[in-house]
Design a protein around this motif. Structure first.
Motif, PDB file in Angstrom:
ATOM      1  N   SER A  86       4.522   2.990   2.938  1.00 58.16           N
ATOM      2  CA  SER A  86       3.923   3.219   1.622  1.00 58.16           C
ATOM      3  C   SER A  86       2.897   2.161   1.243  1.00 58.16           C
ATOM      4  O   SER A  86       3.094   0.970   1.462  1.00 58.16           O
ATOM      5  CB  SER A  86       5.029   3.237   0.553  1.00 58.16           C
ATOM      6  OG  SER A  86       4.482   3.228  -0.743  1.00 58.16           O
ATOM      7  N   GLY A  91       2.899   7.729  -0.769  1.00 57.55           N
ATOM      8  CA  GLY A  91       3.679   7.134   0.310  1.00 57.55           C
ATOM      9  C   GLY A  91       5.085   6.807  -0.140  1.00 57.55           C
ATOM     10  O   GLY A  91       6.070   7.128   0.539  1.00 57.55           O
ATOM     11  N   VAL A 136       1.150   8.525   4.592  1.00 61.18           N
ATOM     12  CA  VAL A 136       0.059   9.272   3.967  1.00 61.18           C
ATOM     13  C   VAL A 136      -1.246   8.776   4.571  1.00 61.18           C
ATOM     14  O   VAL A 136      -1.509   7.573   4.577  1.00 61.18           O
ATOM     15  CB  VAL A 136       0.062   9.078   2.440  1.00 61.18           C
ATOM     16  CG1 VAL A 136      -1.125   9.793   1.812  1.00 61.18           C
ATOM     17  CG2 VAL A 136       1.368   9.586   1.844  1.00 61.18           C
ATOM     18  N   GLU A 139      -4.282   8.001   0.775  1.00 61.07           N
ATOM     19  CA  GLU A 139      -3.509   7.750  -0.449  1.00 61.07           C
ATOM     20  C   GLU A 139      -4.494   7.819  -1.613  1.00 61.07           C
ATOM     21  O   GLU A 139      -5.132   6.826  -1.991  1.00 61.07           O
ATOM     22  CB  GLU A 139      -2.826   6.393  -0.364  1.00 61.07           C
ATOM     23  CG  GLU A 139      -1.990   6.010  -1.558  1.00 61.07           C
ATOM     24  CD  GLU A 139      -0.710   6.833  -1.700  1.00 61.07           C
ATOM     25  OE1 GLU A 139      -0.496   7.371  -2.800  1.00 61.07           O
ATOM     26  OE2 GLU A 139       0.061   6.937  -0.733  1.00 61.07           O
TER      27      GLU A 139
END
Length: 361
Positions: A86, A91, A136, A139
């Motif tokens: 993340s 995330g 991700v 983002e």
């Protein structure tokens, strides 16, 4: 309801008229007609080119979040381990979704505006031994394009599935599903594809299908029923033929332009946006240039302004951009230059308006 001449929101983006017209046609019953299933097969082939994969690509009705939930529920059971990589809302959201589904979750969090060191991720994965690693690619709340390529090797080393959200990147940035070892690559229709937020897609590896067989989830957002649905001419629910027709048109236009040409168009407009912001004294949220996304630019709200003030001033001039979410709400604003909005004249007009407004105060 007010509309805006300069639309630079980070999605859903503006939908070209050619794609909108597909929604006005009458095609027949998607449950029964061979033409529909041939369209499914053609569109899947186009999606494979976009995502650079030999794996099957499913297409489901529903906004992109539906396939994020569906991927987790299809591959993992309560108690299974999930490692979420993340550096932002989405995330971390993967981890929070896993927790809501009863999974054992560990989140590897990056400092603000950065991405976790791959070696840190590797150590966490080796210690935790997750069934799935999530990340991700773009983002959007922080305007970050993340280096997910190293995660494929980490997933292989630890025996985990790699699930990557490519919703806001594919088509505007290179996504190498097979080359990066992505087992489930997730996509939505409302970003670079420039469609309504009504379709979600997933590129699924053999390893991921096997995991889905173990779980055998059969809900509305399940992926497993789509593995053989088109081949068997029997889908889990009545499909949106109009949306699928629009998706085909979008993919034909994108691939007709050429993926490399599209990547360059997105990078060129993004770079111009960043250069104009720098000239105005507006700082970016990403800490490193190489993390700046070609599809969305996230900038810090200028000193002396609140987001509400800035947003209101822009809208008075006919321009709409986006705020941000979670910890970045009120601190960051976002300029979406993806898909139909990766247009130099549109971005230039937007930057001119922003510069005028900031100069007036």
């Amino acid at each position: 309801m007010k509309t805006y001449a300069i639309g630079l929101v980070p999605g859903p983006v503006s939908v070209p008229e050619e794609f909108r017209r597909a929604y006005l046609e009458n095609y027949g019953s998607a449950d029964l007609e061979e033409d529909f299933f041939l369209l499914c097969e053609e569109t899947e082939g186009l999606l494979r080119q976009l995502l650079k994969t030999q794996n099957p690509v499913t297409v489901q009705s529903g906004e992109a979040m539906s396939v994020l939930w569906g991927a987790l529920k299809s591959c993992l059971l309560p108690g299974d381990r999930l490692l979420a990589v993340s550096n932002g809302v989405f995330g971390r959201g993967f981890g929070e979704m896993g927790q809501a589904l009863g999974m054992e979750v560990r989140i590897v969090e990056a400092p603000d505006g950065d991405f976790p060191d791959p070696e840190v991720i590797r150590r966490e994965a080796l210690a935790f031994r997750p069934r799935m690693i999530t990340a991700v690619h773009c983002e959007t709340p922080g305007g970050l394009l993340n280096p997910v390529a190293p995660l494929g090797g980490i997933a292989e080393e630890t025996g985990a599935l790699l699930c990557v959200d490519c919703v806001a990147s594919a088509g505007g940035a290179d996504v190498r599903t097979d080359g990066w070892g992505i087992d489930i690559g997730l996509l939505g229709s409302q970003k670079v594809l420039s469609l309504l937020p009504d379709l979600s897609m997933a590129a699924v590896s053999p390893k991921a299908w096997k995991a889905m067989e173990r779980v055998n989830y059969q809900g509305y957002d399940a992926l497993l029923p789509w593995r053989d649905g088109v081949r068997n001419r029997y889908l889990p629910y009545t499909f949106n033929w109009q949306a699928l027709s629009a998706l085909r048109l979008s993919l034909l236009r994108l691939l007709g332009e050429g993926l490399e040409a599209s990547f360059e168009r997105h990078e060129r407009t993004a770079r111009y946006c960043r250069e104009r912001l720098a000239a105005m004294g507006v700082s970016l949220y990403p800490k490193r240039e190489e993390l700046c996304s070609p599809t969305v630019t996230a900038a810090l709200v200028p000193e002396g302004w609140s987001w509400k003030m800035l947003d209101g001033a822009l809208r008075e001039r006919g321009m709409a951009v986006g705020g941000s979410y979670g910890p970045l709400a009120g601190k960051v604003f976002r300029i979406g230059h993806m898909g139909s909005q990766a247009d130099m004249e549109l971005v230039k007009n937007g930057m001119d308006v922003l510069e005028d407004i900031l100069g007036e105060k």
